[in-house]
Design an enzyme around this catalytic site. Structure first.
Site, PDB file in Angstrom:
ATOM      1  N   ASN A  88       0.857  -1.178   0.000  1.00 13.38           N
ATOM      2  CA  ASN A  88       0.000   0.000   0.000  1.00 13.38           C
ATOM      3  C   ASN A  88       0.897   1.232   0.000  1.00 13.38           C
ATOM      4  O   ASN A  88       1.892   1.284   0.729  1.00 13.38           O
ATOM      5  CB  ASN A  88      -0.899  -0.003   1.241  1.00 13.38           C
ATOM      6  CG  ASN A  88      -1.870  -1.173   1.244  1.00 13.38           C
ATOM      7  OD1 ASN A  88      -2.357  -1.576   0.188  1.00 13.38           O
ATOM      8  ND2 ASN A  88      -2.153  -1.723   2.413  1.00 13.38           N
TER       9      ASN A  88
ATOM     10  N   HIS B  21       6.488  -1.229   3.472  1.00 13.87           N
ATOM     11  CA  HIS B  21       6.343  -2.639   3.862  1.00 13.87           C
ATOM     12  C   HIS B  21       5.533  -3.377   2.813  1.00 13.87           C
ATOM     13  O   HIS B  21       4.667  -2.810   2.152  1.00 13.87           O
ATOM     14  CB  HIS B  21       5.679  -2.775   5.238  1.00 13.87           C
ATOM     15  CG  HIS B  21       4.381  -2.038   5.377  1.00 13.87           C
ATOM     16  ND1 HIS B  21       4.320  -0.683   5.628  1.00 13.87           N
ATOM     17  CD2 HIS B  21       3.092  -2.455   5.298  1.00 13.87           C
ATOM     18  CE1 HIS B  21       3.064  -0.303   5.699  1.00 13.87           C
ATOM     19  NE2 HIS B  21       2.285  -1.355   5.494  1.00 13.87           N
TER      20      HIS B  21
ATOM     21  N   HIS C  20       3.060  -6.703   2.317  1.00 13.17           N
ATOM     22  CA  HIS C  20       2.248  -7.720   2.991  1.00 13.17           C
ATOM     23  C   HIS C  20       2.370  -9.027   2.207  1.00 13.17           C
ATOM     24  O   HIS C  20       2.224  -9.037   0.975  1.00 13.17           O
ATOM     25  CB  HIS C  20       0.764  -7.334   2.982  1.00 13.17           C
ATOM     26  CG  HIS C  20       0.431  -6.078   3.728  1.00 13.17           C
ATOM     27  ND1 HIS C  20      -0.167  -6.077   4.966  1.00 13.17           N
ATOM     28  CD2 HIS C  20       0.591  -4.769   3.398  1.00 13.17           C
ATOM     29  CE1 HIS C  20      -0.362  -4.836   5.371  1.00 13.17           C
ATOM     30  NE2 HIS C  20       0.081  -4.014   4.431  1.00 13.17           N
TER      31      HIS C  20
HETATM   32  P1  AMP Z   1      -0.741  -0.693   5.889  1.00 17.58           P
HETATM   33  O1  AMP Z   1      -2.210  -0.385   5.934  1.00 17.58           O
HETATM   34  O2  AMP Z   1      -0.317  -1.235   4.555  1.00 17.58           O
HETATM   35  O3  AMP Z   1       0.098   0.492   6.340  1.00 17.58           O
HETATM   36  O4  AMP Z   1      -0.504  -1.870   6.915  1.00 17.58           O
HETATM   37  C1  AMP Z   1       0.087  -1.708   8.160  1.00 17.58           C
HETATM   38  C2  AMP Z   1       0.034  -3.045   8.832  1.00 17.58           C
HETATM   39  O5  AMP Z   1       0.907  -3.000   9.963  1.00 17.58           O
HETATM   40  C3  AMP Z   1      -1.351  -3.442   9.355  1.00 17.58           C
HETATM   41  O6  AMP Z   1      -1.727  -4.681   8.763  1.00 17.58           O
HETATM   42  C4  AMP Z   1      -1.149  -3.550  10.859  1.00 17.58           C
HETATM   43  O7  AMP Z   1      -1.901  -4.592  11.451  1.00 17.58           O
HETATM   44  C5  AMP Z   1       0.354  -3.795  10.961  1.00 17.58           C
HETATM   45  N1  AMP Z   1       0.973  -3.393  12.208  1.00 17.58           N
HETATM   46  C6  AMP Z   1       0.887  -2.193  12.829  1.00 17.58           C
HETATM   47  N2  AMP Z   1       1.637  -2.177  13.944  1.00 17.58           N
HETATM   48  C7  AMP Z   1       2.245  -3.388  14.020  1.00 17.58           C
HETATM   49  C8  AMP Z   1       3.157  -3.996  14.939  1.00 17.58           C
HETATM   50  N3  AMP Z   1       3.613  -3.340  16.021  1.00 17.58           N
HETATM   51  N4  AMP Z   1       3.563  -5.265  14.712  1.00 17.58           N
HETATM   52  C9  AMP Z   1       3.118  -5.939  13.626  1.00 17.58           C
HETATM   53  N5  AMP Z   1       2.256  -5.420  12.727  1.00 17.58           N
HETATM   54  C10 AMP Z   1       1.820  -4.163  12.914  1.00 17.58           C
END
Ligand code: AMP
Length: 117
Positions: free
Chosen positions: A90, A103, A105
């Site tokens: 994203n 990041h 997914h």
């Molecule tokens: P995005 O919407 O692509 O920015 O996705 C961010 C992702 O990070 C989401 O799926 C969250 O659940 C995940 N996330 C946020 N904080 C953490 C954390 N401390 N450890 C692991 N995953 C996280």
């Protein structure tokens, strides 16, 4: 390697906050998403802070290729390679990016919807 003081993913990279890390090397780390949307839901991130995919230039295209290679290997390790999986990056607000550290997914382990938006 540049890191950002107020970035939650930079804190996972440095070990300041815990992450369920499943893979790491000199360039990237991978850990389980804290709010998984599928039985396997991993995040592959560069150690270096890039706010989003929009920050990636020609200099870093190898890094993106490496992230894909790591994701493919993790899909094998997590036994989802045969049935299929999804890689998503994203980018920015309208791209649905919530955490401002680049990041990828890796999702799988169930039938994912064909819808992308
Ligand atoms: P995005 O919407 O692509 O920015 O996705 C961010 C992702 O990070 C989401 O799926 C969250 O659940 C995940 N996330 C946020 N904080 C953490 C954390 N401390 N450890 C692991 N995953 C996280």
């Amino acid at each position: 390697m540049e890191q950002k003081m107020d970035c939650i993913f930079c804190h996972i990279v440095s070990g300041k906050i815990p992450g369920d890390i499943v893979y790491q090397d000199e360039e990237v780390i991978a850990f389980r998403d804290i709010n998984p949307q599928s039985p396997v839901h991993l995040l592959i991130i560069p150690r270096e802070h890039f706010t989003s995919l929009a920050d990636i230039t020609d200099k870093e295209t190898c890094l993106i290729g490496h992230m894909v290679g790591v994701a493919n290997q993790l899909a094998i390790d997590e036994s989802i390679s045969g049935d299929g999986y999804r890689l998503v990056i994203n980018c920015g607000k309208q791209g649905g990016q919530l955490v401002p550290h680049l990041h990828m997914h890796l999702m799988g382990g169930r039938q994912l919807s064909g819808q992308l938006g």
